[in-house]
Design a protein around this motif. Sequence first.
Motif: not given
Length: 278
Positions: A224-243
């Motif tokens: 869950x905390x990885x999902x939490x950070x993953x979504x935060x990371x979108x706010x600093x521009x990091x894109x999804x790396x899945x299709x």
Amino acid sequence: MSVRAKRLCLLLAVSGVIFTLAMVFRSSQAAPIPPSPRIHVYKNPDASIGRIRVKAFYAVPNNKKADPAWQNQLSRALDDSAKFHELQFHGLSKLNYDVFKAPVMLQHDDAFYDTTSTGAGNPHALINVGEELEQRVMRSSGDLYDAAFAATDPNEYNVMAILYEGVGASGGEIYQTALQSANQIAQKLGLPESIIYIVHIDSVSGFFIVNRNYLATEPLNISGESVFYHEFAHTIGLPDLFDENNAPFSNDIMGRGREKPIENTYIDKNFLKTMVNF
């Protein structure tokens, strides 16, 4: 999931790097020490993220009950995200946070915020809840306005985090633009119009939402905390790396790594290389 934005809109969207300084002496004079590296939003050198401030909320639709454990769950996710972030960015970027003092009981039920479609991480809830929090808490006319909490430092990169008592896991940057339609923005940025949304949020430069069950309910809370950070990371521009079929093509936290505990994942070093100016 990733979304793009303007301030009528939105984009939802390391390890192994060592920095060394060398000093060379000539005739008793040292060469000038190079300036410290400056870190910025991915693909946006003008937006510094050396200091990040997260304004965090627990938002509850009016047909649901607040969970008494929310504050511990949210604070733990923020603490662990801050440690992960500083480690991955080698201390060049630091994440601090403020948690709003009480659950925000929203004005409508979950169907209003979610609409009829909760796919792609439920960006409708992100936008609808985010706009209500902006109006009620961050603006002086709001019924829950808190001047101390709403205050922002122009030297910090400000982000809104929403722990949601409902469906959702999405996040993105917020841009200000004079363009008037999602179609115009999509054409300018070279992005599909389907990920462009118009929003009315002025207090922050990015926002994200995460279903509380990711932090509270087994087996979701394992990662869950990885999902939490993953979504935060979108706010600093990091894109999804899945299709589009949700198949990851990276092992880092923006791909398959979001399915692992946060202490067992990482940010791809190629992101760091493009986010640092020397």
